[in-house]
Design a protein around this motif. Structure first.
Motif, short mmCIF file in Angstrom:
data_model
loop_
_atom_site.label_atom_id
_atom_site.label_comp_id
_atom_site.label_asym_id
_atom_site.label_seq_id
_atom_site.Cartn_x
_atom_site.Cartn_y
_atom_site.Cartn_z
N GLU A 3 0.85 -1.20 0.00
CA GLU A 3 0.00 0.00 0.00
C GLU A 3 0.88 1.23 0.00
O GLU A 3 1.97 1.25 0.52
N LEU A 4 0.38 2.26 -0.58
CA LEU A 4 1.10 3.51 -0.56
C LEU A 4 0.60 4.34 0.60
O LEU A 4 -0.59 4.44 0.83
N PRO A 8 -0.99 9.38 -4.41
CA PRO A 8 -0.37 8.99 -5.68
C PRO A 8 0.07 10.23 -6.45
O PRO A 8 -0.52 11.28 -6.32
N THR A 9 1.13 10.03 -7.22
CA THR A 9 1.63 11.19 -7.96
C THR A 9 0.64 11.57 -9.05
O THR A 9 0.04 10.73 -9.70
N VAL A 10 0.52 12.85 -9.21
CA VAL A 10 -0.40 13.34 -10.21
C VAL A 10 0.39 13.82 -11.42
O VAL A 10 1.35 14.58 -11.28
N THR A 11 0.04 13.33 -12.54
CA THR A 11 0.68 13.83 -13.76
C THR A 11 -0.30 14.75 -14.46
O THR A 11 -1.39 14.33 -14.81
N VAL B 292 -5.76 -0.33 -4.81
CA VAL B 292 -5.07 0.90 -4.44
C VAL B 292 -4.85 1.77 -5.67
O VAL B 292 -4.49 1.26 -6.73
N ILE B 294 -2.74 3.97 -7.82
CA ILE B 294 -1.30 4.16 -7.90
C ILE B 294 -0.89 5.39 -8.67
O ILE B 294 0.25 5.80 -8.64
N ASP B 296 -2.49 9.17 -10.59
CA ASP B 296 -3.56 10.02 -11.10
C ASP B 296 -3.08 10.69 -12.37
O ASP B 296 -1.98 11.23 -12.40
N SER B 305 4.45 17.63 -15.20
CA SER B 305 5.28 17.53 -13.99
C SER B 305 6.76 17.33 -14.31
O SER B 305 7.13 16.94 -15.39
#
Lengths: 611, 316
Positions: A3-4, A8-11, B292, B294, B296, B305
């Protein structure tokens, strides 16, 4: 993957205007995701003009970097080598061999770093120069982390050598020379220092070492307390440093490039025989003291801290998040797994973490037109899902050239992936048929062991022959061998061609029997019988009698079968009438020729008997 | 992640089998095909034939050649084919009374078969029988009000996968899933007589089902289907094939807005969801069976980014 904890990173996609528009997408084979926008009304009848763009998003862009490609290639060799020698790794030599593998990986990273650095210097424009430089620092960070992992997890350096290794580690990665050490060496007690660190001979035990160091440490403290250096503040602070006084060390902060440099220096003077399990406390406090509450730890700091805490899973997890491709975590985890350091950690697919990471890495390689071949080996060493992943990926490799197709097929055949072989051969066969390369189509369908398709191609061959009067790809048909048995139609094609060959060699009797057998054995398609019978004509018209009476009777039977089964064509269609006329003429000619031959045959056979 | 700007005004886009071509369709009634090798974007074909907005496109398996299907508000399904380097209309199916919303090709093992879902509530199945002929089977009233999505189950040969003797076709059990305006997901199975029968009804959504996606097979005994709906929910349905036909839903997430699209990566380890808030989210199943998020992928203003720069793009 675990699990993180974080978001989560957003692009962000440099899209357009409002939040009104929805996105939709599709997966490509190389994990390319196509994102574009459409409208979001429930009733699709309304057309909302949308103005945005389609984007193709690719993961693992690193795959396309020229310099990194070398990293992938060479590390692939190390990886495969490691998997292969696994059985031979036993006993005492095991650890040293694993360390050697680790050092190999690191030297590959360093070589790549060097090259990237050269490229960065030679870069024409500052933007790409900066980009390459940032790649260099990423590689440098990777080597830093790997090196530390090697010391702590693979080498498993015990107290004593541990600090030596850490010193080397810091020296290797810190640009500036450890100027403090230089100072110390030039200090009041050089001889004590030199003999103290004369460890390579390793004649002393750890306890002896500790005692010696304690003695020396006490001596320094006494000097300080006696204010021996009172007159000289410089020497006094030097003495404090040698005693590992943190404050004194921190005063020299500008000479220390980072907290782990500080940590190792501190340990050098305050606790050189530090035990591995105590490392984390010194590490944490060093980090805190160095940052001094002014800044917060960076991802790299967290990774190193996790290593000092001997939390392998945390190291891998943090690296996975921080790094842009799977190369690092996949190879490091695999190596650590060989060191038997990873607990079995079952994930969704039933495979463990090592396999999971290797699968991710290998999948990424398949996005590349030539690196995919490396990916094959990685899948091979994933016992749970490697095979099925390979099956899914290998079918998606574009088969631009015959050479590439053959390469892919060989890989599938070596692994008995018959479904994939069949599918790929079928694709190639169909493409060949569409481009009228019938010989190629036939050989692909034979390789695919696809009877239905072989029949289809054979039919095309036969049709071509009927239209043009000659065969294409004679070589192929003549040398079918046992492959001829794949389908009846193919067998017929092969045999029919044989008939022509035999006829060409003027072995008329053999040709005649072969021709007859083609019809009587039912392997010739009915639509072709007329052609066969027409082929018989020259044999019937020869001066000598070739077909025996019995054979002639059989031929006549075939002709009658053929003509009786034919529907009566009546009707206004003139073309049809013309065709009918031709047909009728042919049949008449055949009947005449057969009758004549029959007569001659009877006479000849009658005469011989009478002899 | 690297993003490169592409083209405007589309409803759907699909990569071909090899990722070398991209087909898009749009409200301007066109279907366009691009060559996207090596990061390029070359328009190969601009296909006209529909008389209304085109909702979806689908590539057939390459063994059948270069074939693309499209469906539209004009109630038609068009099958396009590339012959000698040019794209042409190969077949038109006009058997629906209302907008056709979704098209999906069956696994290539079954032959060339296309499923089409329509707002008239029916699902039609087109099977290529050769010589330019298509046979049509229709399932009327598959979903009341309308069918929004169709998705085929991966081909699995029952019993062992030993080489069949040549010329003999293995006995596949053909199945597909459909989602409709009756808030239901239905599973369909082909009977021995060639008729399609409703095998299962999966109920969990409280509004129109917008998309269904049957996950590719990775050799495990379970089957997995993802569904998304107007109600903002995405469910993952799993069936343990060994036990029979019990499907159990697990809620992936409840979004704040309608969810339009769900799609599995080719090894079925990641599910992409086009959700509310104008984001595409990626989901993976973790150790304890929880899904989950992972990543977005967010559409919005501002630059891409930091991990991606134009330099990298040019490097390709």
């Amino acid at each position: 993957m675990e699990e993180l904890d974080g978001e989560p990173t957003v692009t962000l996609i440099p899209g357009v205007n409002s939040k009104k528009h929805q996105m939709c997408f599709d997966w490509g084979p190389g994990e390319m995701l196509v994102c574009e926008t459409s409208f979001n009304k429930k009733e699709k009848s309304e057309v909302v003009p949308s103005c945005p763009f389609i984007y193709i998003i690719r993961k693992d862009v690193d795959v396309y970097s020229q310099v990194l490609r070398k990293l992938f290639n060479e590390s692939h060799g190390i990886f495969v080598g490691l998997q292969r020698i696994e059985e031979e790794l036993t006993g005492k030599s095991r650890k040293s061999q694993l360390v050697r593998v680790s050092k190999n990986y690191r030297s590959v990273i360093r070589a790549c770093m060097e090259e990237m650095h050269q490229v960065a210097i030679a870069a024409k424009d500052p933007a790409s120069g900066r980009q390459f430089s940032s790649q260099v620092s990423i590689l440098s960070a990777m080597e830093l982390i790997w090196n530390l992992c090697e010391i702590l997890f693979i080498e498993v350096a015990p107290a004593g050598p541990l600090l030596l290794h850490l010193l080397d580690w810091v020296r290797l990665h810190v640009c500036e020379v450890d100027s403090l050490s230089a100072d110390v060496l030039g200090s009041e007690n050089p001889s004590k220092h030199e003999s103290f660190w004369n460890l390579p001979g390793n004649t002393q035990t750890l306890t002896e070492l500790e005692l010696k160091w304690q003695h020396w440490h006490e001596e320094c403290e006494r000097y300080l307390q006696d204010c021996t250096f009172a007159s000289n503040p410089h020497l006094e602070s030097l003495c404090k440093i040698m005693l590992g006084d943190e404050a004194a060390l921190l005063e020299q902060k500008e000479l220390l490039s980072n907290w782990y440099h500080f940590l190792v220096t501190r340990l050098l003077y305050s606790n050189p025989t530090v035990k591995p399990i105590d490392l984390q406390y010194y590490a944490q406090s060093s980090l805190d003291l160095f940052l001094g509450g002014e800044s917060s730890p960076e991802p790299l700091d967290n990774i190193l801290m996790a290593a000092f805490e001997f939390d392998i899973h945390q190291v891998i997890k943090e690296c996975s998040i921080a790094l842009s491709n799977w190369w690092f975590v996949a190879h490091l985890t695999d190596l650590l797994d060989h060191c038997k350091l990873l607990q079995s950690h079952n994930l969704y697919f039933g495979s463990n973490m090592r396999e999971c990471l290797l699968l991710e890495y290998a999948s990424g390689l398949f996005a590349h037109p030539s690196l995919w071949q490396l990916g094959v080996d990685y899948f091979d060493y994933c016992p749970e899902l490697g095979r099925v992943s390979l099956e899914l990926h290998i079918e998606r490799i574009p088969l631009n050239t015959e050479q590439k197709a053959l390469k892919v097929l060989r890989i599938c055949e070596q692994r008995q992936m018959t479904e994939q072989v069949r599918s790929i051969c079928k694709i190639l066969a169909m493409k060949a048929v569409r481009n009228n390369r019938l010989g190629s189509a036939l050989s692909w369908s034979i390789r695919a062991k696809d009877a239905a398709f072989a029949t289809l191609v054979s039919d095309r061959f036969l049709r071509d022959y009927c239209e043009r009067g000659c065969f294409s790809d004679l070589d192929l048909i003549d040398n079918l061998g046992p492959a001829m048995m794949l389908s009846d139609r193919l067998t017929f094609l092969g045999k029919y061609r044989e008939f022509h060959r035999v006829y060409g060699e003027k072995r008329f009797a053999d040709a005649a029997s072969l021709l007859l057998s083609l019809m009587t054995s039912q392997i010739a398609p009915r639509s072709f019988w007329m052609t066969l019978l027409t082929d018989a004509l020259p044999l019937l018209e020869q001066k000598q009698v070739i077909f025996s009476a019995e054979q002639t009777y059989e031929l006549m039977q075939c002709l009658e079968d053929l003509t009786s089964g034919r529907p009566v064509h009546g009707g206004p269609d003139t073309q049809q009438c013309q065709d009918d006329d031709i047909e009728t003429t042919k049949v008449e000619m055949l009947r005449l020729a057969l009758a004549r031959n029959l007569a001659r045959a009877i006479v000849r056979e009658g005469s011989l008997e009478g002899f | 992640w690297l993003a490169c700007p592409f083209q405007k005004d589309t409803h759907d886009a699909q990569m071909d089998y090899y990722g070398t071509r991209l087909a898009t369709c749009s409200s301007d009634r066109s279907v366009k095909i691009f060559d996207v090798r090596n990061g390029g974007q070359i328009l190969i074909a601009d296909l006209r034939g529909h008389e209304g907005p085109v909702w979806q496109v689908a590539w057939a398996h390459p063994m059948y050649g270069n074939i693309l299907a499209s469906c539209s508000y004009d109630r038609k399904v068009i099958i396009w084919r590339e012959e000698n380097g040019t794209w042409e209309k190969s077949h038109e199916h006009a058997g629906h009374d209302s907008s056709v919303n979704s098209v999906c090709w069956a696994p290539h093992d079954y032959g060339l078969i296309l499923a089409c879902g329509s707002s008239d509530g029916a699902i039609s199945l087109l099977t290529y029988t050769g010589e330019g002929q298509w046979e049509v089977k229709k399932i009327n009233n598959a979903h009341t009000i309308g069918c929004n999505a169709v998705s085929w189950a991966p081909a699995v040969v029952p019993g062992s996968l030993i080489d069949q003797p040549s010329g003999q076709k293995p006995n596949y059990i053909k199945k597909f899933a459909s989602g409709g305006c009756d808030n239901l997901i239905k599973l369909w199975k082909e009977e021995e007589d060639g008729q399609w029968k409703e095998e299962q009804k999966l109920e969990a959504h409280s509004d129109w089902v917008r998309d269904v996606a049957w996950a590719p097979s990775i050799g495990l005994p379970t089957s997995t289907i993802a569904s998304c709906s107007q109600d903002g929910r995405v469910f993952i349905w799993t069936c343990d094939d060994a036990s029979g036909n019990t499907w159990s839903p697990k809620l992936l997430h409840k979004f704040n807005d309608v969810v339009w699209h769900v799609s599995w990566s080719i090894t079925a380890n990641i599910l992409a969801v086009s959700g509310g808030d104008n984001k595409v989210t990626l989901w993976k199943e973790s150790v304890d069976g929880q899904w989950v998020c992972i990543s977005d992928v967010n559409k919005g203003q501002g630059s891409v980014s930091a991990s991606v720069t134009e330099g990298q793009q040019n490097e390709q």
